[in-house]
Design an enzyme around this catalytic site. Structure first.
Site, PDB file in Angstrom:
ATOM      1  N   HIS A 151      -4.465   1.847   7.707  1.00  0.00           N
ATOM      2  CA  HIS A 151      -3.150   2.298   7.493  1.00  0.00           C
ATOM      3  C   HIS A 151      -3.098   3.469   6.755  1.00  0.00           C
ATOM      4  O   HIS A 151      -2.244   4.568   6.804  1.00  0.00           O
ATOM      5  CB  HIS A 151      -2.275   0.996   7.243  1.00  0.00           C
ATOM      6  CG  HIS A 151      -0.636   1.682   7.478  1.00  0.00           C
ATOM      7  ND1 HIS A 151       0.160   0.969   8.131  1.00  0.00           N
ATOM      8  CD2 HIS A 151      -0.252   2.164   6.367  1.00  0.00           C
ATOM      9  CE1 HIS A 151       1.437   1.582   7.911  1.00  0.00           C
ATOM     10  NE2 HIS A 151       1.338   2.214   6.829  1.00  0.00           N
ATOM     11  N   GLU A 152      -3.534   3.223   5.560  1.00  0.00           N
ATOM     12  CA  GLU A 152      -3.516   4.153   4.558  1.00  0.00           C
ATOM     13  C   GLU A 152      -4.280   5.424   4.793  1.00  0.00           C
ATOM     14  O   GLU A 152      -3.856   6.655   4.488  1.00  0.00           O
ATOM     15  CB  GLU A 152      -4.090   3.812   3.068  1.00  0.00           C
ATOM     16  CG  GLU A 152      -3.221   2.426   2.558  1.00  0.00           C
ATOM     17  CD  GLU A 152      -1.302   2.694   2.523  1.00  0.00           C
ATOM     18  OE1 GLU A 152      -1.127   3.851   2.705  1.00  0.00           O
ATOM     19  OE2 GLU A 152      -0.951   1.608   2.915  1.00  0.00           O
ATOM     20  N   CYS A 210       5.683   0.051   7.335  1.00  0.00           N
ATOM     21  CA  CYS A 210       5.348   0.839   6.450  1.00  0.00           C
ATOM     22  C   CYS A 210       6.487   1.469   5.813  1.00  0.00           C
ATOM     23  O   CYS A 210       7.840   1.107   6.030  1.00  0.00           O
ATOM     24  CB  CYS A 210       5.131   2.271   7.294  1.00  0.00           C
ATOM     25  SG  CYS A 210       4.534   3.737   6.416  1.00  0.00           S
ATOM     26  N   LEU A 211       6.200   1.625   4.347  1.00  0.00           N
ATOM     27  CA  LEU A 211       7.497   2.124   3.694  1.00  0.00           C
ATOM     28  C   LEU A 211       7.988   3.322   3.941  1.00  0.00           C
ATOM     29  O   LEU A 211       9.284   3.459   3.551  1.00  0.00           O
ATOM     30  CB  LEU A 211       6.943   2.319   2.178  1.00  0.00           C
ATOM     31  CG  LEU A 211       6.374   0.919   1.435  1.00  0.00           C
ATOM     32  CD1 LEU A 211       6.018   1.139   0.038  1.00  0.00           C
ATOM     33  CD2 LEU A 211       7.469  -0.139   1.195  1.00  0.00           C
ATOM     34  N   HIS A 240      -2.329   7.550   7.054  1.00  0.00           N
ATOM     35  CA  HIS A 240      -1.573   8.372   6.047  1.00  0.00           C
ATOM     36  C   HIS A 240      -2.392   9.846   5.674  1.00  0.00           C
ATOM     37  O   HIS A 240      -1.730  10.916   5.741  1.00  0.00           O
ATOM     38  CB  HIS A 240      -0.951   7.855   4.998  1.00  0.00           C
ATOM     39  CG  HIS A 240       0.295   6.876   5.238  1.00  0.00           C
ATOM     40  ND1 HIS A 240       1.301   7.251   5.810  1.00  0.00           N
ATOM     41  CD2 HIS A 240       0.324   5.422   5.267  1.00  0.00           C
ATOM     42  CE1 HIS A 240       2.198   6.444   5.937  1.00  0.00           C
ATOM     43  NE2 HIS A 240       1.768   5.214   5.597  1.00  0.00           N
ATOM     44  N   GLY A 297       0.521  -1.018   0.111  1.00  0.00           N
ATOM     45  CA  GLY A 297      -0.071  -0.233   0.101  1.00  0.00           C
ATOM     46  C   GLY A 297       0.811   1.360   0.214  1.00  0.00           C
ATOM     47  O   GLY A 297       1.934   1.247   0.427  1.00  0.00           O
ATOM     48  N   GLN A 312       3.012  10.287   1.027  1.00  0.00           N
ATOM     49  CA  GLN A 312       4.276   9.267   1.319  1.00  0.00           C
ATOM     50  C   GLN A 312       5.193   9.890   0.157  1.00  0.00           C
ATOM     51  O   GLN A 312       6.413   9.644   0.220  1.00  0.00           O
ATOM     52  CB  GLN A 312       4.102   7.785   1.435  1.00  0.00           C
ATOM     53  CG  GLN A 312       3.632   7.128   2.800  1.00  0.00           C
ATOM     54  CD  GLN A 312       3.547   5.785   2.547  1.00  0.00           C
ATOM     55  OE1 GLN A 312       2.321   5.430   1.884  1.00  0.00           O
ATOM     56  NE2 GLN A 312       4.482   5.129   3.106  1.00  0.00           N
TER      57      GLN A 312
HETATM   58 NI    NI Z   1       2.666   3.208   5.479  1.00  0.00          NI
END
Ligand code: NI
Length: 169
Positions: free
Chosen positions: A134-135, A92-93, A138, A45, A50
């Site tokens: 989670h998204e 998370c990225l 963000h 995701g 991000q």
């Molecule tokens: Ni993330």
């Protein structure tokens, strides 16, 4: 085209994102770039903040690109329903190399627009429900580390400060 992924510490990750007014060619390009960036990472995701774009857009693909039918694009998402509870490991990225157990509702129903601007309502259980939350976090300027209790969060943040001082973050 891939875009650089911002990491914890970047201001853009803590600011709430704005709704998308219309699916313009810029938004279509943003979505394509987010998909390329997510697959290249690889991750399941990615949210627009991000990649430094303060707009309410996220992409999810639990198959990591192996099954294009799994690809989800959500513009201006909002929760319709959330239920239950799950406790699972999450990463998370924007926080590479770190994971933690995060409590989330087990089921989530999300309403928004698809990449053509058509309304869509999607339902997720387990990992998909976790990814939705989670998204959307963000998009509200929150990382999974903000969902942790003080001591656990402090430990991760301290390690990241150390990495940053060493020029490794
Ligand atoms: Ni993330």
């Amino acid at each position: 085209m891939r875009r650089p992924i911002l990491r914890l510490g970047a201001d853009a990750l803590t600011e709430p994102a704005r709704p998308v007014a219309a699916i313009t060619t810029e938004i279509a390009t943003l979505i394509d770039d987010m998909i390329d960036t997510m697959y290249a990472a690889p991750g399941i995701g990615l949210a627009a903040p991000q990649v430094g774009v303060p707009l309410r857009v996220f992409v999810i693909d639990l198959s990591l690109g192996h099954d294009r039918g799994e690809l989800i694009t959500m513009v201006n998402p909002e929760f319709v329903d959330r239920a239950g509870m799950q406790l699972e490991e999450e990463g998370c990225l924007s926080v590479p190399g770190f994971t933690a157990t995060v409590a989330r509702p087990h089921r989530a129903v999300v309403r928004g627009l698809d990449r053509e601007g058509q309304p869509q309502t999607l339902e997720g259980d387990g990992l998909l429900a976790r990814a939705f939350q989670h998204e959307i976090d963000h998009l509200d300027g929150r990382l999974f580390t903000d969902r942790l209790r003080g001591i656990k969060r402090d430990l991760i943040v301290r390690k990241i400060h150390k990495l940053a001082r060493a020029g490794k973050w």
